[in-house]
Design a protein around this motif. Structure first.
Motif, mmCIF file in Angstrom:
data_model
loop_
_atom_site.group_PDB
_atom_site.id
_atom_site.type_symbol
_atom_site.label_atom_id
_atom_site.label_comp_id
_atom_site.label_asym_id
_atom_site.label_seq_id
_atom_site.Cartn_x
_atom_site.Cartn_y
_atom_site.Cartn_z
ATOM 1 N N PHE A 1 -20.265 -13.803 15.742
ATOM 2 C CA PHE A 1 -20.535 -12.616 16.719
ATOM 3 C C PHE A 1 -22.232 -13.926 16.774
ATOM 4 O O PHE A 1 -23.062 -14.187 17.574
ATOM 5 N N ILE B 1 -15.802 -11.432 21.515
ATOM 6 C CA ILE B 1 -16.463 -9.690 21.106
ATOM 7 C C ILE B 1 -18.090 -10.353 21.547
ATOM 8 O O ILE B 1 -19.099 -9.595 22.480
ATOM 9 N N TYR C 1 -20.028 -9.272 24.954
ATOM 10 C CA TYR C 1 -21.217 -9.167 24.708
ATOM 11 C C TYR C 1 -22.493 -9.095 25.898
ATOM 12 O O TYR C 1 -23.011 -8.266 25.907
ATOM 13 N N MET D 1 -14.997 -6.997 26.808
ATOM 14 C CA MET D 1 -15.947 -6.908 25.679
ATOM 15 C C MET D 1 -14.875 -5.421 24.727
ATOM 16 O O MET D 1 -14.333 -5.685 23.892
ATOM 17 N N TRP D 2 -14.150 -5.000 25.801
ATOM 18 C CA TRP D 2 -13.807 -3.511 25.302
ATOM 19 C C TRP D 2 -12.093 -3.779 24.510
ATOM 20 O O TRP D 2 -12.067 -3.207 23.768
ATOM 21 N N SER E 1 -12.723 -5.654 20.694
ATOM 22 C CA SER E 1 -13.585 -4.610 20.058
ATOM 23 C C SER E 1 -11.941 -3.599 19.744
ATOM 24 O O SER E 1 -11.584 -3.307 18.883
#
Length: 349
Positions: free
Chosen positions: A288, A304, A308, A318-319, A322
């Motif tokens: 990240f 992610i 983002y 992103m969902w 994640s």
């Protein structure tokens, strides 16, 4: 005199003849003498208790499914995870014959729902189950391969954690004295160095990638395992069966690895299960912040990070990664909690 004879006659033992005894036979008598509960080993008894924990069993099944999907990613993935189709960039999810918002290829733009696939002239037989990213890469395929990378790093780090931590802690606790004192001071020095600093130093020596992350995890993650194993070894080495093994002339290493280590099995397995989600989160954190898996390869952390950047406009990027990472970490923690109760019910609150 007569009363004494009378007392003796009243309390005399009667003659015992075979007719007074009846042989006890029949199924009822035989069943009473049978052992109804089978003899179970430690692992069998632990498995019996684990099966009663429905949450742990559901977590285990979910982890098995996710692991199998990641292993067979080359077969399951519909597209090359690194193939770029710029014409199909930023497409929402679409599943064939499903007309549900969020899975029918439509999004809301300017308070109006439009079909992004039709707007970009995407053929009807081309469907991206979880959409595409800004370079037109299939998100579903990238999640499968990214989960594979994240699980590989976690399992290798857990294996090194198991090997180094158990060996170090077992020797420290068994030898004791000055050797144990020196070994524990080394642990204190290593635990004072943050993982992130070690990763950055690794990047100066090695190229960024999977093995630099694994080495960084291997250098520090085993410390907690070593301390737990040492504490348990100090408690077990004065038990009666260990003294009996010494009396019989068994060597020190034989006692440590044949008698003490099997009794540490439950604690070791639980600690390994807790270390796996920790390693997954650490890898995701590194990816990240941009010092993890290099492009174009993907892990859950890099996915992610990519999602983002465009979360306000394309939240699905992103969902979905994640959600996968959350399921993996929650399942490992719930399974580890169930294993703790199964191996040692006394630890249950």
């Amino acid at each position: 005199m007569m009363s004494e004879n009378k007392f003796q006659s009243e309390n005399s033992i009667p003659d015992l003849s075979p007719d007074l005894f009846v042989k006890a036979d029949g199924l009822d008598v035989e069943d009473n003498e049978k052992i109804t509960a089978p003899s179970l080993s430690f692992l069998q008894d632990s498995w019996r208790r684990l099966k009663k924990n429905k949450v742990a069993m559901v977590s285990m099944v979910l982890l098995i499914v996710i692991t199998l999907l990641s292993i067979f990613a080359p077969v399951i993935a519909p597209n090359d995870p690194n193939a770029q189709v710029i014409e199909h960039a930023n497409l929402p999810p679409r599943i064939e014959n499903i007309n549900i918002n969020g899975f029918n290829g439509t999004i809301i733009e300017n308070d109006k729902r439009i079909d992004k696939y039709a707007a970009k002239d995407v053929p009807n037989d081309v469907n991206y189950y979880l959409g595409t990213d800004s370079l037109g890469r299939d998100l579903f395929s990238r999640i499968l391969y990214g989960t594979r990378v994240s699980l590989f790093i976690a399992f290798v780090a857990a294996l090194l954690n198991l090997t180094i931590g158990v060996t170090y802690g077992l020797l420290s606790g068994w030898l004791g004295g000055k050797v144990d004192n020196v070994m524990q001071r080394i642990l204190e020095i290593l635990s004072g160095v943050p993982n992130l600093v070690i990763v950055i130093l690794m990047l100066l020596v090695l190229d960024p990638g999977i093995w630099s992350i694994i080495i960084a995890l291997a250098l520090t993650e085993w410390i907690s395992m070593a301390r737990i194993v040492r504490a348990q070894t100090l408690k077990l080495k004065n038990q009666e069966y260990v003294l009996a093994a010494k009396t019989l002339g068994q060597s020190t290493l034989s006692i440590a690895f044949k008698h003490i280590l099997p009794n540490l099995l439950g604690v070791v397995i639980i600690q390994v299960m807790f270390s796996i989600p920790s390693a997954i989160f650490f890898e995701a954190f590194l990816s990240f912040i941009g010092i993890g898996i290099p492009a174009p390869n993907a892990s859950l952390g890099t996915l992610i990070n990519d999602g983002y950047k465009t979360f306000r406009f394309l939240p699905h990027l992103m969902w979905y990664p994640s959600a996968v990472m959350s399921m993996i970490m929650i399942s490992f923690n719930l399974l580890a909690d169930g294993l703790r109760d199964a191996f040692d019910p006394k630890l249950r609150d």
